[in-house]
Motif scaffolding. Structure first.
Motif, short mmCIF file in Angstrom:
data_model
loop_
_atom_site.label_atom_id
_atom_site.label_comp_id
_atom_site.label_asym_id
_atom_site.label_seq_id
_atom_site.Cartn_x
_atom_site.Cartn_y
_atom_site.Cartn_z
N VAL A 18 -16.38 6.13 -5.01
CA VAL A 18 -15.69 7.21 -5.72
C VAL A 18 -15.78 8.50 -4.92
O VAL A 18 -14.78 9.20 -4.74
N SER A 19 -16.96 8.82 -4.42
CA SER A 19 -17.14 10.04 -3.63
C SER A 19 -16.23 10.04 -2.40
O SER A 19 -15.60 11.05 -2.08
N LYS A 20 -16.16 8.91 -1.74
CA LYS A 20 -15.32 8.81 -0.54
C LYS A 20 -13.83 8.88 -0.89
O LYS A 20 -13.04 9.46 -0.15
N LYS A 23 -13.01 12.53 -1.61
CA LYS A 23 -12.89 13.26 -0.35
C LYS A 23 -11.53 12.99 0.28
O LYS A 23 -10.85 13.92 0.75
N ALA A 24 -11.10 11.73 0.28
CA ALA A 24 -9.79 11.37 0.85
C ALA A 24 -8.67 12.05 0.07
O ALA A 24 -7.71 12.55 0.66
N ALA A 25 -8.79 12.10 -1.25
CA ALA A 25 -7.77 12.77 -2.08
C ALA A 25 -7.75 14.27 -1.78
O ALA A 25 -6.68 14.88 -1.64
N GLU A 92 -10.55 5.96 1.82
CA GLU A 92 -9.15 6.24 2.15
C GLU A 92 -8.27 5.02 1.86
O GLU A 92 -7.22 5.15 1.25
N ASN A 93 -8.72 3.83 2.27
CA ASN A 93 -7.92 2.63 2.03
C ASN A 93 -7.85 2.28 0.55
O ASN A 93 -6.81 1.83 0.05
N GLN A 97 -4.58 1.96 -1.80
CA GLN A 97 -4.31 0.82 -2.67
C GLN A 97 -3.97 1.29 -4.08
O GLN A 97 -2.99 0.84 -4.68
N ALA A 98 -4.76 2.23 -4.59
CA ALA A 98 -4.52 2.75 -5.94
C ALA A 98 -3.16 3.43 -6.03
O ALA A 98 -2.39 3.19 -6.98
#
Length: 103
Positions: A18-20, A23-25, A92-93, A97-98
């Motif tokens: 979730v944290s990663k 960060k990507a968002a 990020e991946n 996907q989401a």
């Protein structure tokens, strides 16, 4: 605002993911509410917070069929997180996907 629910056994193993993903968002200037919950909390949380997509950790992939039946009238996609992306905690991946599932 994208509402992305991740589900695992206790909601803890996905917290790093979730944290990663957050960060990507943030790196993409995207507003997203990304959170992880335990499998036993799904119905309670959905009653108050409708997800745009529900992603299952690989360890609970067996829930996909029953969740699809239970939530079919709610029109949000349900899928299993790619095992390699989950294992590598590739936020990020998993975010991609989401977003692909949301459309």
């Amino acid at each position: 605002m994208k509402n992305i629910m991740l589900v695992c056994v206790a909601g803890m193993s996905t917290s790093l993911l979730v944290s990663k993903m957050q960060k990507a968002a943030q790196d993409q200037n995207m507003e997203a509410d990304i959170y992880a919950i335990a499998e036993g909390e799904v119905e309670k949380v959905i009653a108050t917070k409708m997800p745009d997509v529900l992603l299952l950790g690989p360890q609970v992939r067996y829930l996909k069929g029953s969740f699809e039946k239970k939530f079919k009238d709610m029109n949000f996609p349900i899928d299993v997180i790619n095992m390699a992306d989950y294992g590598m905690m590739n936020g990020e991946n998993v975010l991609k996907q989401a977003l692909t599932l949301i459309g």
